[in-house]
Motif scaffolding. Structure first.
Motif, PDB file in Angstrom:
ATOM      1  N   PRO A 172       0.163   5.217 -13.644  1.00  0.00           N
ATOM      2  CA  PRO A 172       0.729   4.221 -12.711  1.00  0.00           C
ATOM      3  C   PRO A 172       0.481   2.781 -13.139  1.00  0.00           C
ATOM      4  O   PRO A 172       1.243   1.888 -12.768  1.00  0.00           O
ATOM      5  CB  PRO A 172       0.014   4.535 -11.389  1.00  0.00           C
ATOM      6  CG  PRO A 172      -0.432   5.954 -11.511  1.00  0.00           C
ATOM      7  CD  PRO A 172      -0.742   6.156 -12.966  1.00  0.00           C
ATOM      8  N   ALA A 173      -0.558   2.547 -13.921  1.00  0.00           N
ATOM      9  CA  ALA A 173      -0.863   1.186 -14.367  1.00  0.00           C
ATOM     10  C   ALA A 173       0.226   0.625 -15.281  1.00  0.00           C
ATOM     11  O   ALA A 173       0.292  -0.590 -15.497  1.00  0.00           O
ATOM     12  CB  ALA A 173      -2.207   1.161 -15.081  1.00  0.00           C
ATOM     13  N   ASP A 197       2.541   8.776  -6.743  1.00  0.00           N
ATOM     14  CA  ASP A 197       3.105  10.119  -6.611  1.00  0.00           C
ATOM     15  C   ASP A 197       4.185  10.368  -7.662  1.00  0.00           C
ATOM     16  O   ASP A 197       4.246  11.448  -8.277  1.00  0.00           O
ATOM     17  CB  ASP A 197       3.679  10.326  -5.207  1.00  0.00           C
ATOM     18  CG  ASP A 197       2.609  10.407  -4.129  1.00  0.00           C
ATOM     19  OD1 ASP A 197       1.423  10.569  -4.477  1.00  0.00           O
ATOM     20  OD2 ASP A 197       2.959  10.289  -2.932  1.00  0.00           O
ATOM     21  N   ALA A 198       5.050   9.386  -7.865  1.00  0.00           N
ATOM     22  CA  ALA A 198       6.122   9.534  -8.861  1.00  0.00           C
ATOM     23  C   ALA A 198       5.538   9.685 -10.256  1.00  0.00           C
ATOM     24  O   ALA A 198       6.001  10.515 -11.054  1.00  0.00           O
ATOM     25  CB  ALA A 198       7.062   8.332  -8.800  1.00  0.00           C
ATOM     26  N   CYS A 199       4.516   8.898 -10.563  1.00  0.00           N
ATOM     27  CA  CYS A 199       3.884   8.997 -11.876  1.00  0.00           C
ATOM     28  C   CYS A 199       3.196  10.341 -12.069  1.00  0.00           C
ATOM     29  O   CYS A 199       3.257  10.942 -13.155  1.00  0.00           O
ATOM     30  CB  CYS A 199       2.884   7.860 -12.065  1.00  0.00           C
ATOM     31  SG  CYS A 199       3.656   6.250 -12.353  1.00  0.00           S
ATOM     32  N   ASN A 200       2.549  10.834 -11.024  1.00  0.00           N
ATOM     33  CA  ASN A 200       1.892  12.137 -11.109  1.00  0.00           C
ATOM     34  C   ASN A 200       2.888  13.254 -11.388  1.00  0.00           C
ATOM     35  O   ASN A 200       2.576  14.207 -12.116  1.00  0.00           O
ATOM     36  CB  ASN A 200       1.124  12.436  -9.822  1.00  0.00           C
ATOM     37  CG  ASN A 200      -0.130  11.600  -9.681  1.00  0.00           C
ATOM     38  OD1 ASN A 200      -0.675  11.118 -10.668  1.00  0.00           O
ATOM     39  ND2 ASN A 200      -0.602  11.425  -8.454  1.00  0.00           N
ATOM     40  N   ARG A 201       4.088  13.119 -10.822  1.00  0.00           N
ATOM     41  CA  ARG A 201       5.100  14.168 -11.018  1.00  0.00           C
ATOM     42  C   ARG A 201       5.534  14.287 -12.478  1.00  0.00           C
ATOM     43  O   ARG A 201       5.965  15.360 -12.907  1.00  0.00           O
ATOM     44  CB  ARG A 201       6.320  13.902 -10.132  1.00  0.00           C
ATOM     45  CG  ARG A 201       6.076  14.154  -8.658  1.00  0.00           C
ATOM     46  CD  ARG A 201       7.368  14.206  -7.863  1.00  0.00           C
ATOM     47  NE  ARG A 201       8.011  12.911  -7.745  1.00  0.00           N
ATOM     48  CZ  ARG A 201       7.785  12.037  -6.769  1.00  0.00           C
ATOM     49  NH1 ARG A 201       6.901  12.316  -5.821  1.00  0.00           N
ATOM     50  NH2 ARG A 201       8.428  10.876  -6.719  1.00  0.00           N
ATOM     51  N   ILE A 238       0.836  -1.207   0.000  1.00  0.00           N
ATOM     52  CA  ILE A 238       0.000   0.000   0.000  1.00  0.00           C
ATOM     53  C   ILE A 238       0.867   1.251   0.000  1.00  0.00           C
ATOM     54  O   ILE A 238       0.630   2.202  -0.766  1.00  0.00           O
ATOM     55  CB  ILE A 238      -0.946  -0.010   1.220  1.00  0.00           C
ATOM     56  CG1 ILE A 238      -2.003  -1.108   1.060  1.00  0.00           C
ATOM     57  CG2 ILE A 238      -1.626   1.356   1.394  1.00  0.00           C
ATOM     58  CD1 ILE A 238      -2.830  -1.357   2.306  1.00  0.00           C
ATOM     59  N   SER A 239       1.899   1.257   0.835  1.00  0.00           N
ATOM     60  CA  SER A 239       2.805   2.398   0.909  1.00  0.00           C
ATOM     61  C   SER A 239       3.573   2.585  -0.403  1.00  0.00           C
ATOM     62  O   SER A 239       3.729   3.708  -0.902  1.00  0.00           O
ATOM     63  CB  SER A 239       3.785   2.197   2.068  1.00  0.00           C
ATOM     64  OG  SER A 239       4.721   3.240   2.132  1.00  0.00           O
ATOM     65  N   ILE A 240       4.049   1.486  -0.958  1.00  0.00           N
ATOM     66  CA  ILE A 240       4.810   1.547  -2.214  1.00  0.00           C
ATOM     67  C   ILE A 240       3.928   2.018  -3.362  1.00  0.00           C
ATOM     68  O   ILE A 240       4.356   2.833  -4.191  1.00  0.00           O
ATOM     69  CB  ILE A 240       5.429   0.166  -2.517  1.00  0.00           C
ATOM     70  CG1 ILE A 240       6.590  -0.095  -1.551  1.00  0.00           C
ATOM     71  CG2 ILE A 240       5.902   0.076  -3.968  1.00  0.00           C
ATOM     72  CD1 ILE A 240       7.049  -1.535  -1.526  1.00  0.00           C
ATOM     73  N   GLN A 241       2.710   1.534  -3.398  1.00  0.00           N
ATOM     74  CA  GLN A 241       1.807   1.947  -4.474  1.00  0.00           C
ATOM     75  C   GLN A 241       1.544   3.443  -4.424  1.00  0.00           C
ATOM     76  O   GLN A 241       1.437   4.102  -5.472  1.00  0.00           O
ATOM     77  CB  GLN A 241       0.494   1.172  -4.403  1.00  0.00           C
ATOM     78  CG  GLN A 241      -0.357   1.296  -5.669  1.00  0.00           C
ATOM     79  CD  GLN A 241       0.334   0.760  -6.899  1.00  0.00           C
ATOM     80  OE1 GLN A 241       0.662  -0.432  -6.954  1.00  0.00           O
ATOM     81  NE2 GLN A 241       0.575   1.616  -7.887  1.00  0.00           N
ATOM     82  N   THR A 276      11.577   5.250  -7.132  1.00  0.00           N
ATOM     83  CA  THR A 276      10.770   6.407  -7.531  1.00  0.00           C
ATOM     84  C   THR A 276      11.480   7.228  -8.598  1.00  0.00           C
ATOM     85  O   THR A 276      10.844   7.738  -9.528  1.00  0.00           O
ATOM     86  CB  THR A 276      10.417   7.295  -6.322  1.00  0.00           C
ATOM     87  OG1 THR A 276      11.618   7.720  -5.665  1.00  0.00           O
ATOM     88  CG2 THR A 276       9.534   6.545  -5.327  1.00  0.00           C
ATOM     89  N   VAL A 277      12.794   7.337  -8.500  1.00  0.00           N
ATOM     90  CA  VAL A 277      13.561   8.046  -9.529  1.00  0.00           C
ATOM     91  C   VAL A 277      13.485   7.271 -10.847  1.00  0.00           C
ATOM     92  O   VAL A 277      13.307   7.856 -11.922  1.00  0.00           O
ATOM     93  CB  VAL A 277      15.029   8.236  -9.097  1.00  0.00           C
ATOM     94  CG1 VAL A 277      15.839   8.910 -10.215  1.00  0.00           C
ATOM     95  CG2 VAL A 277      15.107   9.066  -7.826  1.00  0.00           C
ATOM     96  N   ALA A 278      13.601   5.946 -10.759  1.00  0.00           N
ATOM     97  CA  ALA A 278      13.518   5.114 -11.958  1.00  0.00           C
ATOM     98  C   ALA A 278      12.160   5.282 -12.645  1.00  0.00           C
ATOM     99  O   ALA A 278      12.080   5.361 -13.876  1.00  0.00           O
ATOM    100  CB  ALA A 278      13.757   3.650 -11.598  1.00  0.00           C
ATOM    101  N   ILE A 279      11.105   5.352 -11.858  1.00  0.00           N
ATOM    102  CA  ILE A 279       9.768   5.541 -12.428  1.00  0.00           C
ATOM    103  C   ILE A 279       9.679   6.889 -13.129  1.00  0.00           C
ATOM    104  O   ILE A 279       9.125   6.998 -14.234  1.00  0.00           O
ATOM    105  CB  ILE A 279       8.701   5.414 -11.328  1.00  0.00           C
ATOM    106  CG1 ILE A 279       8.599   3.957 -10.864  1.00  0.00           C
ATOM    107  CG2 ILE A 279       7.338   5.919 -11.822  1.00  0.00           C
ATOM    108  CD1 ILE A 279       7.788   3.775  -9.598  1.00  0.00           C
ATOM    109  N   GLU A 280      10.208   7.918 -12.505  1.00  0.00           N
ATOM    110  CA  GLU A 280      10.193   9.246 -13.132  1.00  0.00           C
ATOM    111  C   GLU A 280      10.943   9.249 -14.459  1.00  0.00           C
ATOM    112  O   GLU A 280      10.646  10.047 -15.353  1.00  0.00           O
ATOM    113  CB  GLU A 280      10.801  10.274 -12.179  1.00  0.00           C
ATOM    114  CG  GLU A 280       9.933  10.568 -10.976  1.00  0.00           C
ATOM    115  CD  GLU A 280      10.632  11.437  -9.933  1.00  0.00           C
ATOM    116  OE1 GLU A 280      10.013  11.694  -8.881  1.00  0.00           O
ATOM    117  OE2 GLU A 280      11.791  11.851 -10.163  1.00  0.00           O
ATOM    118  N   GLU A 281      11.906   8.345 -14.588  1.00  0.00           N
ATOM    119  CA  GLU A 281      12.687   8.254 -15.827  1.00  0.00           C
ATOM    120  C   GLU A 281      12.162   7.196 -16.794  1.00  0.00           C
ATOM    121  O   GLU A 281      12.788   6.943 -17.829  1.00  0.00           O
ATOM    122  CB  GLU A 281      14.156   7.999 -15.502  1.00  0.00           C
ATOM    123  CG  GLU A 281      14.842   9.156 -14.824  1.00  0.00           C
ATOM    124  CD  GLU A 281      14.854  10.423 -15.677  1.00  0.00           C
ATOM    125  OE1 GLU A 281      14.893  10.311 -16.919  1.00  0.00           O
ATOM    126  OE2 GLU A 281      14.805  11.536 -15.112  1.00  0.00           O
TER     127      GLU A 281
END
Length: 226
Positions: A25-26, A16-20, A8-11, A206-211
Motif C-alpha cells: 500500500p505504501a 484491502d485492494a493491495c492485499n487482494r 481513514i476509510s479510503i486508506q 480500488t480497481v485501478a489499484i488492483e491494476e
C-alpha cells in the motif's frame, strides 16, 4: 466534510485492494483533488497528512498555492493550454496531461536551466471523443520525439476511464494502460523511465489499484464538492 475520517476509510480500501493483489500500500499515493473546494478544505486535507494536491486551473489555484505551497506537492491534472504554461512553471511539480509536442516545447522553453517537469502522458485508452489524450498507438512514437527536450521527464502514463455504475467495467482500461507502461519501461529510456501510473478516481480507484495505479486522484470521496 470530515476529510480525516474520509481518509481513514479510503486508506482501508487501499489496503484491502493491495492485499487482494499482493501489492505494498505504501506504493499508492493519494492526490487530493481540491479544484472544487475551498482554501479551508484544502488546508484540512493537508492537516490530515496528505501531501499531494491536484488542481486543474492555472489561475484559479494561485491563491491556494501562494498560501499553502510549502505544505504540499502540487499536481496540474487538467488539460493544459500552451499559452498558460508560464503560469504553472515553478509552482506545479507534476503535469498529468502532456499530450502534444507543442505543449512539451513550451514547457521545456519556460523551465530554467536544470529544472525538470515530471510529466505523465495523457492516454485516451477508451477512445471516447469527449476525452483528451494520445491514442495508445501514438504513445511510444511520441515518447521518442520527446527525447530532444532536456526539461521533460516522462515519469508515467495517465488515463481517465469511462464512468460506470459498476467500477469493475473500468478494469480493461486500467489494464491496457499498465501493459503499455510496462512495454515502455523495458525500453529503459533515460528521459522516460515511465514507472508510474496515474489512474483511478473516486468511483473506481480500488480497481485501478488492483491494476497497478501508483497515483490515484480523489476528489468527491475525499474532500467533497462545495
Amino acid at each position: 466534510m470530515n476529510v480525516k475520517d474520509n481518509l481513514i476509510s479510503i486508506q482501508k480500501e487501499i489496503n484491502d485492494a493491495c492485499n487482494r493483489v499482493n501489492r505494498d500500500p505504501a506504493l499508492v499515493q493519494i492526490i487530493a483533488v481540491t479544484k472544487y473546494v475551498s482554501m479551508e478544505t484544502t488546508e484540512r486535507a493537508l492537516d490530515a497528512g496528505l501531501i499531494h494536491i491536484g488542481e486543474n486551473r492555472a489561475e484559479g489555484a494561485l491563491q491556494k498555492w501562494e498560501a499553502l505551497h510549502e505544505r504540499g506537492i502540487w499536481h496540474f491534472i487538467g488539460s493544459m493550454q500552451t499559452r498558460k504554461v508560464k503560469k504553472i512553471i515553478g509552482k506545479y511539480e507534476y503535469l498529468h496531461s502532456l499530450d502534444r509536442i507543442s505543449l512539451a516545447k513550451e514547457v521545456d522553453k519556460r523551465l530554467e536551466e536544470g529544472q525538470v517537469m515530471k510529466c505523465f502522458l495523457q492516454v485516451n485508452v477508451s477512445g471516447e471523443e469527449s476525452k483528451s489524450g494520445l491514442s495508445p498507438e501514438e504513445v511510444i512514437p511520441f515518447i521518442k520525439e520527446l527525447s530532444i527536450f532536456k526539461g521533460i521527464q516522462v515519469i508515467g502514463l495517465m488515463t481517465m476511464a469511462p464512468f460506470f455504475d459498476n467500477a469493475e467495467m473500468t478494469r480493461p482500461v486500467f489494464r491496457k494502460l499498465r501493459k503499455l507502461r510496462d512495454s515502455i519501461m523495458v525500453m529503459k529510456l533515460s528521459h522516460a523511465p515511465c514507472t508510474e501510473l496515474s489512474m483511478g478516481m473516486s468511483n473506481d480507484y480500488t480497481v485501478a489499484i488492483e491494476e497497478g495505479a501508483t497515483f490515484i486522484r480523489l476528489g468527491s470521496a475525499l474532500v467533497g464538492r462545495e
